[in-house]
Scaffold this motif. Structure first.
Motif, short mmCIF file in Angstrom:
data_model
loop_
_atom_site.label_atom_id
_atom_site.label_comp_id
_atom_site.label_asym_id
_atom_site.label_seq_id
_atom_site.Cartn_x
_atom_site.Cartn_y
_atom_site.Cartn_z
N ILE A 81 7.98 35.32 60.74
CA ILE A 81 6.80 35.68 59.96
C ILE A 81 6.76 34.89 58.66
O ILE A 81 5.73 34.32 58.27
CB ILE A 81 6.80 37.20 59.67
N ALA A 82 7.94 34.81 58.04
CA ALA A 82 7.98 34.10 56.76
C ALA A 82 7.58 32.64 56.95
O ALA A 82 6.80 32.08 56.17
CB ALA A 82 9.40 34.19 56.19
N THR A 100 3.73 28.14 56.55
CA THR A 100 2.95 27.02 57.07
C THR A 100 1.47 27.25 56.87
O THR A 100 0.74 26.33 56.46
CB THR A 100 3.26 26.79 58.56
N ARG A 101 1.06 28.50 57.15
CA ARG A 101 -0.38 28.79 57.02
C ARG A 101 -0.82 28.58 55.57
O ARG A 101 -1.84 27.96 55.31
CB ARG A 101 -0.66 30.24 57.41
N THR A 102 0.00 29.09 54.66
CA THR A 102 -0.33 28.96 53.25
C THR A 102 -0.47 27.48 52.88
O THR A 102 -1.41 27.06 52.20
CB THR A 102 0.77 29.60 52.39
N LYS A 103 0.50 26.69 53.42
CA LYS A 103 0.48 25.27 53.10
C LYS A 103 -0.78 24.60 53.64
O LYS A 103 -1.46 23.82 52.93
CB LYS A 103 1.72 24.60 53.70
N GLU A 104 -1.09 24.93 54.91
CA GLU A 104 -2.28 24.37 55.54
C GLU A 104 -3.54 24.66 54.71
O GLU A 104 -4.30 23.76 54.36
CB GLU A 104 -2.47 24.98 56.93
N VAL A 105 -3.65 25.96 54.42
CA VAL A 105 -4.84 26.39 53.68
C VAL A 105 -4.89 25.68 52.33
O VAL A 105 -5.96 25.17 51.91
CB VAL A 105 -4.83 27.92 53.50
#
Lengths: 163, 241
Positions: free
Chosen positions: A89-90, A95-100
Motif C-alpha cells: 500500500i505504501a 507511486t501514485r502520488t509521484k505520478e500525480v
C-alpha cells in the motif's frame, strides 16, 4: 492329661503327616498358583492401564504442542502478510502520488508557459498600440508623419526608461 | 460334669491297625481332614470366579495369600519364595486347627503336643538341613556371632547352641500351651455358669463370652506367631545373621 498319653501319638502323627502332605499338595499345586495367577493378571492389567494412560497423556501433550506451534506459525505468517500488505500500500501510494505530482507539474508548467506567451503577446501588442498611438498623436499635434519603425523604437526606449 | 481336660481326649472313630501300630482314624484326625477340606473350599472354591474384581470370598482368599506372602518376603526375602508353599500350608493348618477347635463340639488338634511338636520339629530339621545345604560347615558360624572377641567363645557358643536347640521346644510348647490353657479356662468358666446360684451365673457367662472372643484372637495370633517364627528361623538358615 490326654496330651501326654503316648498311646495316641502314632495315630496323631500318622494322620498329621497324611493331612499335612495332602494340604501341601493342594496348596502348592492348586490353590496358590490359582491365586497367584489372578493377582499377577490383575497387576498386569493395572500396569497396562497405567501405561496406556501415560501414553495417552503424552499424545495429548504432543497434540497441544503441535497446536501451539501451528498457532504461533499462523500468527507469524499473518504478521508477515499484514506487513507486506502495508508495504504494498505504501509503495502504491508513493507511486501514485509521484505520478500525480508529475502530471500536475507538467500541467502547471504548461499553464505557466501559456501565461508567459500570453503576456509576451500582450506586451508586444501594447508596444504596437503605444507606437500607433504615438504616431497618431504626433501627426495630429505636430502634423508630421512618423515612420512606424521609429515610433516602435521610441516606445521601446520609453518603456526602458520607465522600467 | 465332664472334667476340663475331657475335651482333649482322643478316641478312635474308625479303628485301624497298620503293622501292629494303632493308626485309628480319630476325632483328632477328623478335624485335620476338616481343616484340609475347609482350606480347599476356602481357597480353591472361593477363588472359583478368578474375577479381576474379587467378591467377598475371593478377597479373603487373596488377603490370606498376600498376608503370608508378605510375611515370607519381609522376613526371609526373595529366596524365601521357594518355601512359600510350605509356610502357607503351615499357616493354614495351624490357623484352621485353632479356629475349628473353637467351634462347639470341636476338637483342637493343635492343643496336642504330639502335633505341635511334630510341626515344630519338621520346621527345625528342615531349616537346619537348608542351612547346612546352603552354607556347608560355615553354617556353624551361626553359633558364634561376627565381631565377638574370641575369648567369649566358651560362653557364647554354648548359649547360642542351647538357644538354637531350644527352638523346637519353645515353638511347639507355645502353641500347645496356649491352646490347652485357653480351652481349659473356657471350660472351667463355663462350668461355673451352671454351678453357681442362678443370677450370679451372669458373671461367669460374661467372662466366658469375653474369653471366647479373646480365644478367637489368640487362635489367629498363635498361628501367626508360629508361622512368623518359622519364617525367622528360615531366614537365619538362608541369610545367616
Amino acid at each position: 492329661m490326654p496330651q501326654f498319653d503316648p498311646s495316641s501319638f502314632p495315630s496323631q502323627l500318622f494322620w498329621l503327616a497324611v493331612c499335612f502332605a495332602v494340604l501341601y499338595a493342594l496348596m502348592s499345586r492348586v490353590a496358590l498358583p490359582r491365586i497367584a495367577e489372578v493377582l499377577t493378571e490383575r497387576q498386569r492389567r493395572v500396569d497396562n492401564d497405567r501405561d496406556r494412560a501415560a501414553q495417552l497423556r503424552n499424545e495429548a501433550e504432543a497434540a497441544i504442542q503441535a497446536y501451539e506451534r501451528a498457532l504461533a506459525e499462523a500468527r507469524i505468517q499473518a504478521h508477515g502478510i499484514a506487513k507486506s500488505a502495508d508495504e504494498d500500500i505504501a509503495r502504491l501510494v508513493h507511486t501514485r502520488t509521484k505520478e500525480v505530482a508529475e502530471r500536475l507539474a507538467v500541467q502547471v508548467k504548461g499553464g505557466e508557459d501559456r501565461i508567459a506567451a500570453a503576456r509576451d503577446a500582450a506586451l508586444t501588442q501594447v508596444r504596437d498600440i503605444a507606437a500607433d498611438a504615438a504616431q497618431a498623436m504626433v501627426s495630429r499635434l505636430v502634423g508630421v508623419s512618423v515612420d512606424g519603425s521609429k515610433a516602435l523604437d521610441a516606445v521601446g526606449v520609453a518603456i526602458q526608461e520607465r522600467g | 460334669m465332664a472334667s476340663p481336660v475331657h475335651q482333649f481326649e482322643i478316641h478312635p472313630l474308625i479303628p485301624i491297625q497298620m503293622g501292629g501300630v494303632d493308626v485309628s482314624f480319630t476325632n483328632s484326625a477328623l478335624f485335620m481332614v476338616l481343616a484340609v477340606v475347609a482350606s480347599y473350599v476356602f481357597l480353591v472354591l472361593g477363588m472359583g470366579g478368578r474375577s479381576l474384581v474379587p467378591g467377598r470370598w475371593q478377597s479373603l482368599a487373596e488377603v490370606t495369600y498376600e498376608f503370608v506372602a508378605n510375611m515370607v518376603r519381609d522376613n526371609v526375602g526373595k529366596e524365601g519364595a521357594r518355601y512359600f508353599p510350605f509356610i502357607f500350608t503351615l499357616f493354614m493348618f495351624v490357623t484352621l486347627g485353632n479356629i475349628l477347635g473353637m467351634m462347639p463340639y470341636g476338637f483342637t488338634y493343635t492343643s496336642h503336643i504330639a502335633v505341635t511338636g511334630a510341626l515344630a520339629l519338621t520346621v527345625f530339621i528342615g531349616v537346619t538341613i537348608i542351612g547346612f545345604a546352603r552354607h556347608g560347615l560355615h553354617f556353624l558360624r551361626m553359633f558364634f556371632p561376627h565381631g565377638a572377641p574370641i575369648l567369649t567363645a566358651p560362653i557364647l557358643i554354648p548359649i547360642e547352641l542351647i538357644s538354637y536347640l531350644s527352638r523346637p521346644f519353645s515353638l511347639s510348647v507355645r502353641l500347645f500351651a496356649n491352646m490347652t490353657v485357653g480351652h481349659i479356662m473356657l471350660k472351667v468358666l463355663a462350668g461355673f455358669i451352671v454351678t453357681v446360684p442362678l443370677l450370679l451365673g451372669i458373671v461367669p457367662l460374661a467372662a466366658t463370652i469375653g474369653i471366647t472372643i479373646l480365644e478367637f484372637g489368640i487362635a489367629f495370633l498363635q498361628a501367626y506367631v508360629f508361622t512368623i517364627l518359622s519364617c525367622i528361623y528360615l531366614n537365619d538358615a538362608i541369610n545367616m545373621h
